[in-house]
Design a protein around this motif. Sequence first.
Motif: not given
Lengths: 185, 1139
Positions: B221, B223-224, B226-227, B246, B251, B254
Amino acid sequence: MRIREQQGHMGNDDLGPVQEMVRSCIQCGTCTGSCPNSFAMDYTPRTMWRMVLRNESEALFRSRTFSLCSFCYTCTLRCPRGLPLTAAVNALKQLSVRKKVDVCRHSILFDQCFLESIRRHGRVRETEFMMLYFMAMKNPLLPVRFAPLAWKLMRKGKVSLQIPCRSEGRLETLFHKTAKRERIP
Amino acid sequence: MDRKKGTALVVGGGVCGIRAALDLAEYGYGVTLIEKAPYLGGILSRLDHQFPSNHCGMCRMLPLVERDQAIPQCLRRNFHHDNITVHLATELVSVAGSAGQFQVLLRPKSRWIDPERCVGCGLCEAICPVTVPDDFNGRLSHRKAVHTPIPHAFPRTYWIDPETCNRCGECTRICPAGAVRQAYPERRAFRIIVVDDELIMRDSLQEWLLDEGFTVSSAASGQEALSMLAGNRFNLMLLDIKMPGMDGVETLEKAKTVHPDLCVVMMTAFATVETAVETMRTGARDYLLKPFDPAVILPKIMRIFTDQEDTTGIKIEVNAIILCGGTDFYHPETGKNPWGYGCYPNVVTHLTFERMLSGTGPYGGKLVRPSDGKPVKKIAWIQCVGSRNSQLNADFCSSVCCMAAIKEALLAKDKSETPLETSIFYMDMRTWGKSFERYRNQAETMHGVRMVRERIHSLVQDTVTQDVMLRYADRKGMCREEPFDLAVLSVGQRPASGAAVWAKQMDLTLNSWGMIQGHAFAPVRTSRDGILVGGSCSGLKDIGESLIYAGAAALEASRLMHAAGGSLQRHPGNAKQDIDPLAEPRIWITVCWKSKDLADTVDEARLTHRLRHDPALGGIDFCYPAPDQGWQKTLAVDLRARAFNRLLIVNGQAALSETDVRGLTRLLSMDRAMVYFVDLSSALFFQGTFERESAAIALERALRQGMAYLKRVDPRAAQLVSIQQQAVVIGAGIAGMTAALAVAEHGFPVDLVETAERPGGHLQQLERTLSGCAVQPILADLMDKVERHPRIRLHCQSRIIQAAGEVGHFVSTLADREGRTSRLSHGVTIIATGAQEAKTCSYGHGNHPAVLTQMELEHRLHSQSLNLKDVSTVVMILCVDSREEPRNYCSRVCCPTALRHALLLKARQPDTAVIILYRDMMTCGFDETYYTQARQAEVIFIQYDLGNKPQVETGDDGSVNVTVFESIVGRYVHINPDLLVLATGLAPVFPTELARGYGIAADSDGFFQMMDSKWRPVDGPQEGVFACGTAHSPRLIPDAVASAQAAAMQALKILSHDSLSPGKVVAKVRTSLCVLCERCIAACPYGARMVNPDTEQVRVNPVICRGCGNCAAVCPNGAAVLEGLEKGQLLAMIDAALS
C-alpha cells in the motif's frame, strides 16, 4: 495570350477546376506506368494531364482515355506530387456528361439507364435496364449482339424475364436532392 | 604549440565534425568533439569509395602544416590532435548560458567494455550466443551482440549493444583483459521498490527484476511504501495508481516531498491512462501499461537504470557550439509505396549497395544478389525515393543521390567480373557541381551507363527467378516491363534523429522539413547566437560542400571566441628544453605494466642484463601507473631525474594511448620524434593466450626495435617556415568581402583588391533572392563594415599585376588606376574574382530587342523599364550554351533565377504566360519547393534534349517564333513570345596571369583548380592560396558566403602562427640519382609530387607530403628518400625484429 489561342476552342473555365487539381504535375509518368488500363487508351494518362494543362480540351474530349479509368486509385496512391488524379478523372467524366461529348455517349447512356432503373425501383431490374439501354442506343442490331449472353444468364436464373410494373420510385427524393446539390437541371 | 583560451564543442563526429574540430584546433583553440556512435566517421565510415577518384581520401583533411600535432595516419581508423578531446558514445544532454559562455552537460553512454582495457582479441565475439542482423551492412549480414562497431576500427575495440545483449555473462568470463563489465555490481546496488495492492503483480514484477540482477523490495500500500522510503534509499519506485486507501497519485506527491529526486514510474490499466499522463506533470517519469509484458517493460527499466548510471555526466564550459549531426535517410518500408523494400531481398538502398561493394561488406566486395548469391549482371537505380515527393511531405531534392548513383554504377562496373548492365531511372539528372556534368557524360558515353528519364512507380518480384521486374511508361507512352537482378533505391534525406531534440533543447528554428534552419545569407548561423550548424544537418550536401559548411561554421565559432578574448594564450611561453637531442643517443626505457601479476611474467633482471650490452641504453624502468590523471606528472618527475635524451615507452596493457604519450612528451618538453611508443597489449594477448615465453620474446623484440629506431633517429628539429601575418583578398564581391572581413576581425591586416569602382560585385544588381530575402540591405551593411574596418585596406580600381612566393611569404605587385605600383607582402592569398554572365549569340541574342539574357531581364525588372502590359507571353530557355562543350558545366544559378523571374512575372501580372524550356531542372535542396510553386502558378515547363534544341526564328516585324518538341504530347509546339529570356550561365573570371606566381591553376572550365574536390575544397594545389565564391565554382549566395568563410578559416589557420613547421618526416628527391621514370608521382597518394617543367626535376611539395614512404618503396634507384625515416634506420629496425 497567344499560346492559348493556338489551341482548343473551349473556354478556360471548363477545364479550370481540373487544371487546378493537377497544376503541380511534373510529367514523371508514374500514373501511366501504374495504370492497368493504359494499354487500351489512345493517350496515356501522362499525356492526358499535359493536355489538360495545355488546355487542349477538343483533343482531350475526342479521346477515350479518361472514360476508360476504372477508379483503381493506383495513380493517386503512387503520384509523387500527391495529386488527386482519380478525382480529376472523375471531374473530367462529369464534364463530358455535361458537354454531351460524343465519344462517351455509350457509357453516358449506360449510366443513365442504370440510374433510371434504380430511381424507379430502388434497385436494378436487369431486363428493364437492358430494354431502356437498347432503346436509348437506337440500334436494332444491338440486342442481337447481346442475345448469347442473355441466353446464358437466363438459363442460370440470373436475369428474370418478368416485366416490372412501374411502381412508385422510392429513391425519388434522394435523386432529387442529389440533383439539387450537383445543380443538374 | 601553445593553446589559446577559447574552447568550442563540436557535436557529431562525421567528416564535418572532424573538419570543424580540426579547423578550430589548428587555429589553436581547445575543442571537445562528441559523437553518439562508438566510432568516428559518421556515414562515411560506411562508404569506402568516393567520387570522383573512387578512393577514400579522408586523410587529406589532416593538417598540412604543424602536422605532427595530429596522427598522420588513416583518419578512418584513428584520430588524434593535441587540441581535440574526443568523447565517443556520448550525447549532448543540456545547454545553458549564452553565446561566449555555454555550460554544457555531456553524457557518455554506459560502456560495458572498457575501451582502454580491451585488446581486441575477439574471444568475446566468438563466444557470444546472440546473433542479430547487422545494421551497419544494411542487415545483409549478421553480427553478435558484442562486436566491433566498424570493421576497419583500429585499435579493434569491442562494443556491446545493450539492446540485443541477453546478459548471459559469457563475455565477462572469457575476457583475458578483464575489460567486460556488464554492470552487475551496479545493478545490485540499484534498488527498486514495487508498490501494488495485488500480490500477483508484485510477485511477478519482483521475479522479473530479480532475474535482471536488481535489488527489489515490495509494498502492498501507499502507507507501507512511504514508511519504507523513510528509512531506505531507493533508486526507482514502480507505483500502481489504483490502490485502496492512499492511491498512487497521493503516494507520488508525498514521496516526492520526502525524496524529490526519486524516479517514479506509474503502473496503470488502460482506464486510468489519462491519470497516469497527468502524474507525469507532477513528477512521474513514465508509466507502464497493464497487463505487463516483460519484453516491453524490462527495456524501459534498463533504460532508466543506464540513464541513472550515466547522470554523472561531463560538465564543460565552451564559448561556441557547432552542430554537425548529419542527416538521416528515408526508410522506404514506412511509406505508402515501399518499392518492394523489406519484402523482396533484391531491392536494396544505395547505402546498403555501397556496403555490398565494400571489401569489408557482407559479401567481401563481390557483387552478388542477396537472394541467392548469384553474380549480378543487371542493376537498376531508382532515383528520388522519398525525395521530391509532396505526398511524403518531402518537397525537396536530396542533392547528392544523382551523383551517388552515377558513381555507384561506374564503381559496380569496375568491380564486376562479368560485363554489367547498369540503368539509372531518374526524373531530372542533377549534375550541379563542379565537373559533375562531364562525369555524367563520360559515364553515359564511355562506360555505357544507361540513363532513362522515367519514374518507376513500383516494382514486383518474379516468383521463379527472383528478378525484380520494373514497369514504366516510356516517352511514347508504351508500357515496358524489364527484369533486373538488383534494384537500388536512391533514398532521400530526412532530418537527423537528434535535430528535433536539439531544436527543443537549444531553442533553434527548424525549417518546414525538420532540418535546422540557417540564416539566409550566413547559412551556418542558427536562430540562436553562438550555436552554429555545419554539414548536412541543415540539408544534405556532398562531401566537398559539407566540408565547406563545416569550415564556415568553424570560422563563425572562431569569430565569436576571438571577440570574447579566446585568442589569448593559455600557456604563455615554452618551458626550457633541458634535454639535448643532439648529444650522443642515450635511451631510457619505461615499461608500463597494468599490474604486478603481469609484470611478474617477465624476468626483468634477465631482460635488463641482455639489453645492457647496447652502450646507447641509459637504463630501464618498470612501473605500474594507476589509471588516474596524475600519473603522467609522476612519471615525468621520475624521468627528469634520469640522464637521457631519447625515450622508449612500452604499454603492457596499462591503458596508455598516443594521447597520453604526447602529454608526457609535452611535460618533458621533448620532441615527439625522440620518443618511441610500443603498444604491446594486443601482441601479448595474441589469440587470447598468454604465454610467459612468447611474451618475454615479444617484449625484447619490441625493445630492440625501438632502440634501433631511436639510435638512428634524426635529432634535428623540423625546419620552420616564417609567416607574414597578412592576407590579400582579390575581388570584393560578397565572397571577397566576407573573407576579408573574417580575417580582419581576427586581428590580421588584409588588402582587399577590386578592379571595379566600388565593391559589391554582381549582387548590386540583385533585389531579392528566390526565397524572397532582400539583398541590398545585407550588401550595404557588409560594404559599410568592410569600408570602416581599420585592418582592411580597400584598393578599388586596382589590380594585382604580378605575384610570386609561397605559403608564408607572398609578394604581390599592386597597380592602381593611374598605374602606380606598390608591393604587398603577405602570408596567404584568397582568390574571389567571381564570374560573369556568359555572353551568347545563340537564339538571335544581340539581333533582336525581344531576346534578352537573364541579367538583362533582371536589370529591366529592377529599373522598372519593362512595361509588363506589352508582355503577354514569356519564353525562357535554360542551359543556353551551357552543359555542352566547350562550357560543359552547370552554372547552378540559372534555374533558381528563372523560377524567381517566372514567379515575379506571375505575381505582377498573373495573366502572363510563362513557358520555361529546360533540360534538367537543377533546383537542388530546398529550392525544389519553388519549382513546385512555379508549376502551381501556371508556369509551363517543357523539357528539351540536347539533340533537339528549341528553334528560334526572329522576324523583321519584331516577332519571335519558338518551336520546341514537346515530348509528353509528342509533337512540336509553336510559341510567339513577346520576350525570350536566355539563361546563359556563368563564365569564370580567373586571374590567369597570376596563376603561376601564386602556384595555382584553372581547371578545364576556367574555374579555380582545387587541391582535392572533396577533402580540400577551397585550397589551391599549393598551400596558402584559397578560393571562394563563383571564382571557385558556380554557386548561389549562401554557398558563396559559406565558401568565403571556409577559405578565411583555412587562411587563419596559417596566419595565427608566426612560424610553421611542416612534418618531420618528409620525402626528398636525390636529383642526381633520379632518372625521371615518374613512378613515384604515380605512387604518391597525396599528389605531393610533380615534375618541375623548368628544371626537369621531380619536386616534392613538403606541405602536402605526409611521409608515407610509397615513393621510396617504388623508386628503382633509391632517389626518393624519406627525410626523418631513412633506410638504414628501417633496416636496423627490421634486423632487430628478426633477431
